[in-house]
Design a protein around this motif. Structure first.
Motif, PDB file in Angstrom:
ATOM      1  N   LEU B 355       0.835  -1.207   0.000  1.00 47.81           N
ATOM      2  CA  LEU B 355       0.000   0.000   0.000  1.00 47.81           C
ATOM      3  C   LEU B 355       0.872   1.260   0.000  1.00 47.81           C
ATOM      4  N   LEU B 356       1.900   1.272   0.822  1.00 50.20           N
ATOM      5  CA  LEU B 356       2.794   2.439   0.874  1.00 50.20           C
ATOM      6  C   LEU B 356       3.484   2.662  -0.478  1.00 50.20           C
ATOM      7  N   ALA B 357       3.874   1.577  -1.106  1.00 45.87           N
ATOM      8  CA  ALA B 357       4.550   1.700  -2.409  1.00 45.87           C
ATOM      9  C   ALA B 357       3.606   2.298  -3.448  1.00 45.87           C
ATOM     10  N   TRP B 358       2.361   1.825  -3.431  1.00 42.31           N
ATOM     11  CA  TRP B 358       1.375   2.363  -4.381  1.00 42.31           C
ATOM     12  C   TRP B 358       1.119   3.839  -4.104  1.00 42.31           C
ATOM     13  N   LEU B 359       0.983   4.194  -2.824  1.00 42.85           N
ATOM     14  CA  LEU B 359       0.732   5.597  -2.471  1.00 42.85           C
ATOM     15  C   LEU B 359       1.855   6.503  -2.965  1.00 42.85           C
ATOM     16  N   THR B 360       3.076   6.006  -2.864  1.00 47.54           N
ATOM     17  CA  THR B 360       4.218   6.797  -3.310  1.00 47.54           C
ATOM     18  C   THR B 360       4.094   7.104  -4.799  1.00 47.54           C
ATOM     19  N   GLU B 370      -0.129  16.153  -1.675  1.00 44.67           N
ATOM     20  CA  GLU B 370       0.515  16.114  -0.358  1.00 44.67           C
ATOM     21  C   GLU B 370      -0.522  16.328   0.738  1.00 44.67           C
ATOM     22  N   GLU B 371      -1.453  17.258   0.499  1.00 45.43           N
ATOM     23  CA  GLU B 371      -2.440  17.543   1.545  1.00 45.43           C
ATOM     24  C   GLU B 371      -3.449  16.398   1.718  1.00 45.43           C
ATOM     25  N   ASP B 372      -3.595  15.557   0.700  1.00 42.84           N
ATOM     26  CA  ASP B 372      -4.502  14.414   0.856  1.00 42.84           C
ATOM     27  C   ASP B 372      -4.005  13.469   1.947  1.00 42.84           C
ATOM     28  N   LEU B 373      -2.707  13.189   1.884  1.00 43.90           N
ATOM     29  CA  LEU B 373      -2.143  12.240   2.848  1.00 43.90           C
ATOM     30  C   LEU B 373      -1.594  12.932   4.096  1.00 43.90           C
ATOM     31  N   VAL B 393      -4.041   3.770  11.035  1.00 41.71           N
ATOM     32  CA  VAL B 393      -4.640   3.282  12.276  1.00 41.71           C
ATOM     33  C   VAL B 393      -5.628   4.316  12.825  1.00 41.71           C
ATOM     34  N   GLU B 394      -5.219   5.564  12.840  1.00 40.09           N
ATOM     35  CA  GLU B 394      -6.074   6.607  13.426  1.00 40.09           C
ATOM     36  C   GLU B 394      -7.216   7.030  12.501  1.00 40.09           C
ATOM     37  N   GLN B 395      -6.993   6.933  11.216  1.00 37.80           N
ATOM     38  CA  GLN B 395      -7.993   7.269  10.190  1.00 37.80           C
ATOM     39  C   GLN B 395      -8.627   8.660  10.401  1.00 37.80           C
ATOM     40  N   PRO B 396      -7.786   9.686  10.284  1.00 39.32           N
ATOM     41  CA  PRO B 396      -8.278  11.045  10.522  1.00 39.32           C
ATOM     42  C   PRO B 396      -9.109  11.611   9.371  1.00 39.32           C
ATOM     43  N   SER B 397      -9.171  10.924   8.249  1.00 42.82           N
ATOM     44  CA  SER B 397      -9.927  11.455   7.103  1.00 42.82           C
ATOM     45  C   SER B 397     -10.630  10.307   6.384  1.00 42.82           C
ATOM     46  N   LEU B 399     -10.250   9.599   3.342  1.00 40.51           N
ATOM     47  CA  LEU B 399      -9.252   8.917   2.511  1.00 40.51           C
ATOM     48  C   LEU B 399      -8.550   7.823   3.311  1.00 40.51           C
ATOM     49  N   TYR B 400      -8.142   8.156   4.509  1.00 38.90           N
ATOM     50  CA  TYR B 400      -7.450   7.143   5.310  1.00 38.90           C
ATOM     51  C   TYR B 400      -8.383   5.996   5.703  1.00 38.90           C
ATOM     52  N   ALA B 401      -9.654   6.325   5.947  1.00 43.48           N
ATOM     53  CA  ALA B 401     -10.614   5.252   6.253  1.00 43.48           C
ATOM     54  C   ALA B 401     -10.730   4.302   5.067  1.00 43.48           C
ATOM     55  N   LEU B 402     -10.655   4.873   3.864  1.00 46.27           N
ATOM     56  CA  LEU B 402     -10.692   4.041   2.652  1.00 46.27           C
ATOM     57  C   LEU B 402      -9.413   3.221   2.517  1.00 46.27           C
ATOM     58  N   LEU B 403      -8.271   3.868   2.709  1.00 47.80           N
ATOM     59  CA  LEU B 403      -6.989   3.165   2.588  1.00 47.80           C
ATOM     60  C   LEU B 403      -6.876   2.037   3.612  1.00 47.80           C
ATOM     61  N   ALA B 404      -7.506   2.232   4.765  1.00 48.91           N
ATOM     62  CA  ALA B 404      -7.460   1.198   5.808  1.00 48.91           C
ATOM     63  C   ALA B 404      -8.243  -0.045   5.407  1.00 48.91           C
ATOM     64  N   GLN B 405      -9.012   0.069   4.323  1.00 49.38           N
ATOM     65  CA  GLN B 405      -9.731  -1.113   3.831  1.00 49.38           C
ATOM     66  C   GLN B 405      -8.887  -1.936   2.857  1.00 49.38           C
TER      67      GLN B 405
END
Lengths: 135, 578
Positions: B355-360, B370-373, B393-397, B399-405
Motif C-alpha cells: 500500500l505504501l509503495a502504491w501511495l508513493t 501532499e495535503e490528501d495524505l 490506524v487513526e484514520q483522521p480522514s 481517505l485514510y478510512a478508505l486506505l485502511a480497507q
C-alpha cells in the motif's frame, strides 16, 4: 569421574525445547515438555534472554538428604539416583531442592528428578547443554 | 485407523458461554486446515459481512503438533475483511504446543463481547477477562501485561491485536508470542470487531509416548535431517532474507512498487547485511530445532550526545521486500523502523508495504496530493511512511478510512489500478518470477505465495523448459499437497523433510495409519472443500484482474506474456473446476 549436566552456552539457546522433549519422552514416557526434569524459559518474554533451570548436581544433594524412604540416594560425583519403586510421593525432595527444579507428577505421584543421564544434551542443536566432569 | 477423537472448544463471546463442539466424523481431517475448514463451513454466514458478530474464527493445531520437530504451526480460518472471502493464516512460536497442552484440537470463537475482553484458556476451562486496561495498547505492551497477568510461563501462547485490529484496519494482524503472526488477510480486524483483544492459551495435559521404539526412530530421523543435514540450512543460516540479493540478481525482486525487478541497493539490505550488521540471536518455535527466527537489533540515537535506545526485531525476506526494496529503502535501519511500526500497530507487513509503495507512485503521478495524505512520500525516506502508517490506524480522514480497507478497495475508488500490486484483493508477496507466480497468487486459496509456491515453479520452469500445462499441473499438485502438510500444521520450511513417506511414518508412530493414496485424497478433498467455500464467499476466477505493471516489468529477465498467463488461467479453470 561421572559427568554432570551443565548449561554453559545459554546465550546460544534458540528456545526450541528439543532438550525438554527428549527428557520427557525418555525418562517419563511423556510427549509433554512439562514433564521434563529441566526447563528452558525466558525471563520477561521472548525479547529477553533464555535461561535453563537444571539440576545443579549438588555434591551433598539436599533432595537426597530430605528423602526418608530411600528413593533418592546421592550419586558419586554429584546428583542423585532415583528408584521410583521406593518413592512414597511425600514431596520432601521437591521442598528441599535449593534451586527449585524438581517438579512433581501428580498422576504418577512421584517427583520428576534429573538423573544426569545426558539425554537432553544429545538433542541440543547448538551444544548449549553439556555433560561435563566437575572441576 | 482414523485417529483419536478430536476435541473442539466452542466459545460464544456474546453470551459468554463455552462448551465442547461435537466433532464426530472429523477425525478423517487429522486437524489443521482440514478440521478448521470443515468447522468454519458449518458456521460461516455467507450473507453476513466479515466483521459481523456471528462470523466464526477457528483456530486449530495439527495431529503431529508438538510430537515431532517442526510441526509447530497453528492455523486460523475466518472470513477476510480484506478480500471479503476466504481467510486462512498460519502462526508458529508456542501456539501449537499451547493448544496441545490445553488439550484442544481446535477452538471456535463466535459472537461479539459487549466490551473489550481477553480470553484465558487453560486447564480450568475458559475465563472471560476484562481487557479495559489493554484496549488501545500496542502489541508489545499488551503482551507484557498479559505475561504478567496470566500463568503458564514457557508453555503458553499469547495472541493479541494492536490498535490496527481495534480500529478495523482490514489488513490488521495478530501478534503471536512476540515474533510470529497471523499476518495476512486481516484476522486482527476480525478479533477487534469481536472486542477480543487477546487470547492466552496454556495447559498441562500429558500425552504418553505411544510406541516408543517406532516413535524414537522416526523422530530421530526427522531431527537428524533438520539439524545435521543441509536440508534446512537456508533457514537457520542467513534465513529467508538470503533471497533478497539472490532475487535481485535474478531480476525477480519487486522494487519501487515493481517499477524495477532488480534493486541497486539490494546488497545493502541483503540477508548478509542484516546478519553481519545487526543480528543478535536466533530463536525457534517450540519443538523446532532449526531456529529460523532471526532477531536483529535496531540501535537508534534519540537525542544529541550519547543518547541511544534499542529494540530487538525479527526480520525475514518478506519484511525486507515489503518494507525495503518495494519502498526503495537503502539501509537496514530504515527497514527496521518500518518493521517496528507495523509490529506495534499490529499490521500485516506485506499489505502495508505494498500500500505504501502504491501511495508513493500515486503521489508522483499526481493522483494524490501532499495535503490528501498529510505528507509527501518518497522512496527511501522513512518519515512519510511512518506518518501514513500512524494515520492508517487513526484514520483522521475519509481517505485514510478508505486506505485502511486495503489497496484493492482503495484503487476501485481512486484509480491507479494499473500499478496496484494486488491479486484477488490481496497484496503481492516478494517475488516477481513469472506467470506461475502470478497465476499462483491469483488462484491460490488465500492469494499467497505460500499456497502453491508459484515463484519456485517459475524458476524450475525456466531451468527445465516447462510449458504452460506443466506449470499449471505443478501449481495444483503443490497446493493439494500443502493442504496435507497444513492439516498437520507442519512448518512449510520443512516441506523437504516431510515427504509423503515420512508423514505416513510419523502418523503411524502416534497411532494414525494412512496410506499415501489416502493422504493425496485428503489433499484433493480439502482443495475442493476450500474452492466450494471460496465460491460461496464470492471468489470467482473470472473476475481476476492482472495489473499491466506485472507485464511491464521484466520477471527473471523477461517480460511476462499476458496471452500465456491467460492460457494458464484457462487450463487451471478447466482442471480445478473453478
Amino acid at each position: 569421574m561421572p559427568k554432570v549436566l551443565t548449561a554453559p552456552g545459554m546465550k546460544k539457546c534458540i528456545g526450541c525445547y528439543s532438550c525438554m522433549l527428549a527428557c520427557a519422552r525418555t525418562t517419563q514416557g511423556s510427549l509433554s515438555p512439562q514433564k521434563a526434569a529441566l526447563a528452558i524459559r525466558t525471563v520477561g518474554g521472548l525479547q529477553s534472554r533464555l535461561v535453563a533451570d537444571i539440576c545443579r548436581a549438588c555434591p551433598d544433594a539436599p533432595c537426597a538428604q530430605a528423602c526418608r524412604c530411600g528413593a533418592l540416594v546421592p550419586r558419586s560425583g554429584g546428583g542423585v539416583k532415583f528408584n521410583p519403586a521406593l518413592c512414597l510421593g511425600c514431596r520432601d525432595c521437591v521442598e528441599a531442592c535449593i534451586v527449585q527444579v524438581i517438579k512433581f507428577d501428580e498422576v504418577k505421584n512421584r517427583p520428576i528428578v534429573c538423573i544426569q543421564c545426558g539425554t537432553c544434551t544429545r538433542y541440543c542443536p547448538h551444544g548449549v547443554l553439556l555433560m561435563e566432569e566437575r572441576a | 485407523m482414523n485417529g483419536p477423537k478430536l476435541r473442539v472448544l466452542q466459545i460464544d463471546l456474546t453470551e459468554r458461554r463455552v462448551g465442547v463442539l461435537p466433532a464426530d466424523g472429523l477425525e478423517h481431517y487429522l486437524g489443521g486446515i482440514g478440521l478448521a475448514a470443515k468447522l468454519f463451513a458449518g458456521l460461516v454466514d455467507v450473507q453476513a459481512a466479515p466483521l459481523d458478530a456471528h462470523q466464526p474464527v477457528v483456530l486449530a493445531g495439527g495431529a503431529l503438533a508438538a510430537f515431532f520437530p517442526m510441526c509447530t504451526k497453528g492455523v486460523a480460518v475466518f472470513r477476510s475483511p480484506l478480500t471479503g472471502g476466504w481467510g486462512e493464516s498460519y502462526a508458529g512460536m508456542r501456539l501449537a504446543l499451547a493448544l496441545r497442552l490445553a488439550g484442544w484440537d481446535a477452538i471456535v470463537i463466535t459472537g461479539r463481547a459487549d466490551r473489550p475482553v481477553y480470553l484465558s484458556i487453560g486447564p480450568h476451562g475458559v475465563r472471560f477477562k476484562s481487557a479495559a486496561a489493554l484496549w488501545g495498547l500496542d502489541c508489545e505492551e499488551a503482551g507484557r501485561l498479559l505475561r504478567q497477568l496470566e500463568p503458564g510461563r514457557g508453555f503458553r501462547s499469547c495472541l493479541r491485536i494492536g490498535p490496527a485490529g481495534e480500529k478495523g484496519v482490514a489488513f490488521a494482524s495478530v501478534n503471536v508470542d512476540t515474533y510470529r503472526h497471523f499476518g495476512r488477510l486481516g484476522l486482527g480486524a476480525v478479533l477487534g470487531a469481536k472486542n477480543l483483544k487477546a487470547i492466552v492459551i496454556y495447559g498441562d495435559r500429558d500425552y504418553p509416548v505411544p510406541q516408543p521404539k517406532q516413535y524414537r526412530e522416526i523422530y530421530d530421523q526427522i531431527y537428524r535431517q533438520a539439524v545435521r543435514t543441509d536440508v534446512m540450512e537456508k533457514y537457520h543460516a542467513l534465513g529467508t532474507s538470503v533471497n533478497v540479493s539472490v532475487l535481485s540478481e535474478l531480476g525477480a525482486l519487486p522494487t519501487r512498487n515493481l517499477q524495477q525487478s532488480t534493486f541497486e541497493a539490494a546488497e545493502r539490505i541483503s540477508g548478509r547485511a542484516f546478519a553481519e550488521g545487526s543480528l543478535v540471536r536466533k530463536v525457534a518455535c517450540a519443538g523446532c530445532p532449526v531456529g529460523c527466527i532471526h532477531i536483529g537489533l535496531r540501535r537508534r540515537q534519540f537525542a544529541p550526545g550519547y543518547e541511544y535506545e534499542s529494540v530487538a526485531l525479527s526480520y525475514d525476506h518478506e519484511l525486507i521486500y515489503a518494507l525495503g526494496s518495494l519502498l526503495g529503502m537503502s539501509s537496514p535501519e530504515k527497514v527496521y523502523d518500518l518493521i517496528e511500526a507495523v509490529e506495534l500497530y499490529g499490521l500485516d507487513a506485506i499489505s502495508a508495504g505494498v500500500l505504501l509503495a502504491w501511495l508513493t507512485e500515486a503521489q508522483q503521478n499526481g493522483l494524490l496530493r501532499e495535503e490528501d495524505l498529510g505528507c509527501w512520500l518518497e522512496f527511501d525516506r522513512v518519515e512519510g511512511y511512518l506518518k501514513v502508517l500512524e494515520n492508517l490506524v487513526e484514520q483522521p480522514s475519509e481517505l485514510y478510512a478508505l486506505l485502511a480497507q486495503g489497496l484493492a478497495r482503495a484503487v476501485e475508488r481512486l484509480g491507479g489500478k494499473e500499478y496496484a500490486l494486488c491479486l484477488g484483493g490481496h497484496e503481492m508477496a516478494g517475488y516477481h518470477t513469472g506467470p506461475a507466480n502470478l497465476l499462483g497468487l491469483a488462484v491460490g486459496a488465500r492469494h499467497s505465495h505460500l499456497d502453491n509456491a508459484g515463484y519456485a515453479i517459475d524458476q524450475k520452469a525456466s531451468k527445465n523448459g516447462w510449458d504452460s500445462a506443466r506449470m499449471v499441473h505443478e501449481i495444483m499438485a503443490e497446493e493439494k499437497w500443502r493442504n496435507v502438510l497444513n492439516c498437520l500444521c507442519i512448518c512449510l520450511f520443512a516441506r523437504e523433510v516431510y515427504t509423503p513417506a515420512v508423514v505416513q511414518k510419523a502418523l503411524a508412530a502416534v497411532g494414525i495409519e494412512r496410506t499415501g493414496e489416502e493422504l493425496m485424497a485428503l489433499g484433493e478433498e480439502i482443495f475442493q472443500l476450500k474452492n466450494r467455500l471460496r465460491s460461496q464467499l464470492g471468489y470467482s476466477s473470472e473476475r481476476l484482474y492482472f495489473a499491466p505493471r506485472y507485464f511491464a516489468t521484466p520477471a527473471l529477465g523477461r517480460q511476462i506474456d499476458p496471452a500465456q498467463l491467460q492460457e494458464m488461467l484457462e487450463l487451471y479453470r478447466q482442471q480445478a473446476g473453478v
